[in-house]
Design an enzyme around this catalytic site. Structure first.
Site, mmCIF file in Angstrom:
data_model
loop_
_atom_site.group_PDB
_atom_site.id
_atom_site.type_symbol
_atom_site.label_atom_id
_atom_site.label_comp_id
_atom_site.label_asym_id
_atom_site.label_seq_id
_atom_site.Cartn_x
_atom_site.Cartn_y
_atom_site.Cartn_z
ATOM 1 N N GLU A 107 -5.490 61.381 26.326
ATOM 2 C CA GLU A 107 -5.898 60.850 25.021
ATOM 3 C C GLU A 107 -4.800 61.059 23.985
ATOM 4 O O GLU A 107 -3.986 61.974 24.106
ATOM 5 C CB GLU A 107 -7.168 61.571 24.542
ATOM 6 C CG GLU A 107 -8.459 60.841 24.882
ATOM 7 C CD GLU A 107 -8.712 59.611 24.022
ATOM 8 O OE1 GLU A 107 -7.749 59.030 23.484
ATOM 9 O OE2 GLU A 107 -9.891 59.219 23.885
ATOM 10 N N ASP A 108 -4.807 60.223 22.977
ATOM 11 C CA ASP A 108 -3.908 60.439 21.845
ATOM 12 C C ASP A 108 -4.493 61.491 20.903
ATOM 13 O O ASP A 108 -3.791 62.382 20.444
ATOM 14 C CB ASP A 108 -3.631 59.126 21.101
ATOM 15 C CG ASP A 108 -4.903 58.344 20.793
ATOM 16 O OD1 ASP A 108 -5.913 58.544 21.498
ATOM 17 O OD2 ASP A 108 -4.895 57.528 19.861
ATOM 18 N N ASP A 111 -10.951 63.700 17.829
ATOM 19 C CA ASP A 111 -11.377 63.812 16.439
ATOM 20 C C ASP A 111 -12.728 64.542 16.461
ATOM 21 O O ASP A 111 -12.780 65.766 16.535
ATOM 22 C CB ASP A 111 -11.480 62.382 15.884
ATOM 23 C CG ASP A 111 -11.346 62.330 14.376
ATOM 24 O OD1 ASP A 111 -12.023 63.124 13.722
ATOM 25 O OD2 ASP A 111 -10.586 61.498 13.858
ATOM 26 N N PHE A 160 -6.550 61.637 8.035
ATOM 27 C CA PHE A 160 -6.415 60.393 8.786
ATOM 28 C C PHE A 160 -4.949 60.186 9.140
ATOM 29 O O PHE A 160 -4.099 60.129 8.256
ATOM 30 C CB PHE A 160 -6.947 59.216 7.969
ATOM 31 C CG PHE A 160 -7.038 57.965 8.790
ATOM 32 C CD1 PHE A 160 -8.146 57.725 9.590
ATOM 33 C CD2 PHE A 160 -5.987 57.051 8.795
ATOM 34 C CE1 PHE A 160 -8.212 56.581 10.385
ATOM 35 C CE2 PHE A 160 -6.057 55.905 9.582
ATOM 36 C CZ PHE A 160 -7.166 55.682 10.368
ATOM 37 N N ARG A 173 0.737 51.498 15.042
ATOM 38 C CA ARG A 173 0.689 52.116 16.367
ATOM 39 C C ARG A 173 2.091 52.359 16.911
ATOM 40 O O ARG A 173 2.307 53.259 17.716
ATOM 41 C CB ARG A 173 -0.066 51.224 17.358
ATOM 42 C CG ARG A 173 -1.574 51.126 17.125
ATOM 43 C CD ARG A 173 -2.223 50.492 18.343
ATOM 44 N NE ARG A 173 -3.548 49.960 18.085
ATOM 45 C CZ ARG A 173 -4.682 50.672 18.196
ATOM 46 N NH1 ARG A 173 -4.636 51.936 18.545
ATOM 47 N NH2 ARG A 173 -5.843 50.100 17.966
HETATM 48 C C1 PRP Z 1 -9.599 56.951 18.916
HETATM 49 C C2 PRP Z 1 -8.898 57.853 19.927
HETATM 50 C C3 PRP Z 1 -10.021 58.446 20.705
HETATM 51 C C4 PRP Z 1 -11.158 58.484 19.703
HETATM 52 C C5 PRP Z 1 -11.292 59.889 19.196
HETATM 53 O O1 PRP Z 1 -9.826 55.711 19.495
HETATM 54 O O2 PRP Z 1 -7.998 57.155 20.741
HETATM 55 O O3 PRP Z 1 -10.371 57.662 21.824
HETATM 56 O O4 PRP Z 1 -10.819 57.623 18.620
HETATM 57 O O5 PRP Z 1 -12.348 59.965 18.264
HETATM 58 P P1 PRP Z 1 -13.616 60.922 18.471
HETATM 59 O O6 PRP Z 1 -13.091 62.234 19.011
HETATM 60 O O7 PRP Z 1 -14.161 61.066 17.081
HETATM 61 O O8 PRP Z 1 -14.571 60.271 19.383
HETATM 62 P P2 PRP Z 1 -10.331 54.431 18.664
HETATM 63 O O9 PRP Z 1 -11.811 54.320 18.776
HETATM 64 O O10 PRP Z 1 -9.741 54.475 17.281
HETATM 65 O O11 PRP Z 1 -9.705 53.218 19.497
HETATM 66 P P3 PRP Z 1 -8.160 52.863 19.793
HETATM 67 O O12 PRP Z 1 -7.641 53.941 20.722
HETATM 68 O O13 PRP Z 1 -8.211 51.526 20.463
HETATM 69 O O14 PRP Z 1 -7.418 52.841 18.480
#
Ligand code: PRP
Length: 188
Positions: A107-108, A111, A160, A173
């Site tokens: 994962e990136d 949150d 953010f 990105r």
């Molecule tokens: C982001 C990130 C995780 C998630 C984390 O994805 O890549 O998958 O949010 O958030 P959380 O811990 O609160 O669940 P996003 O839904 O923004 O999609 P993306 O990767 O396509 O930008």
């Protein structure tokens, strides 16, 4: 060598750099060495969660000195734009059957942790030999659910952030670093 977007190109849109390109590179080399060691002699499947994890997957995979296979999932939170609802639907499932495989989710950012918590229980129910998590970034103060993360790059404040896979309205990105945006970008 290519020329990436830099801080100066960002002009007044950038508030500050939180994690530099150099720090990301160094950290991924460190994490890759740990992963190489931990999975020595085993076949590893790394699973990237689209779209944010594209950069981490690409750089982490190239820092590994053992062969791995790569697969991708795309998930989206259900409902009224509340991304951290914890109710997730699969937009793209794995191409691979993970039963009996050693799986590492990449994962990136973690949150609230709700996306990953759902993903762990979903993939866990498919009978992998092992299932672990690697994330570049984690926001400890935003956690709504505790997740056992084996490999963490950086703990960051509850702000953010964009860059290195992370977007604001699908932009930023491709920044090689992670940073915060000035309030005027959000219309503030
Ligand atoms: C982001 C990130 C995780 C998630 C984390 O994805 O890549 O998958 O949010 O958030 P959380 O811990 O609160 O669940 P996003 O839904 O923004 O999609 P993306 O990767 O396509 O930008």
């Amino acid at each position: 060598m290519y020329r990436a977007v830099n801080e100066i190109d960002m002009g007044t849109d950038l508030e500050k750099v939180l994690v530099s390109k150099e720090d990301i590179e160094a950290k991924l080399v460190e994490l890759a060495a740990e992963i190489d060691r931990d999975y020595a002699g085993r076949d590893l499947l790394i699973v990237g969660v689209l779209k944010g994890a594209v950069m981490v997957m690409a750089d982490l995979a190239r820092a590994l000195s053992s062969n791995v296979t790569m697969d991708w999932m795309a998930v989206s939170s259900y409902g009224a734009g509340t991304k951290s609802s914890g109710v997730v639907r699969i937009l793209k499932d794995l191409d691979t059957d993970i039963a009996g495989r050693h799986v590492l989710i990449v994962e990136d950012i973690i949150d609230s942790g709700l996306t990953l918590s759902w993903l762990i229980s979903n993939l866990g129910s498919r009978g992998p030999a092992s299932l672990e998590v690697c994330t570049l970034l984690r926001k400890p103060e935003a956690a709504k659910v505790e997740i056992d993360v084996k490999y963490t790059g950086f703990d960051i404040p509850n702000e953010f952030v964009v860059g290195y896979g992370l977007d604001y309205a699908e932009k930023y990105r491709n920044l090689p670093f992670v940073g915060t945006l000035a309030p005027h970008v959000y219309g503030g």
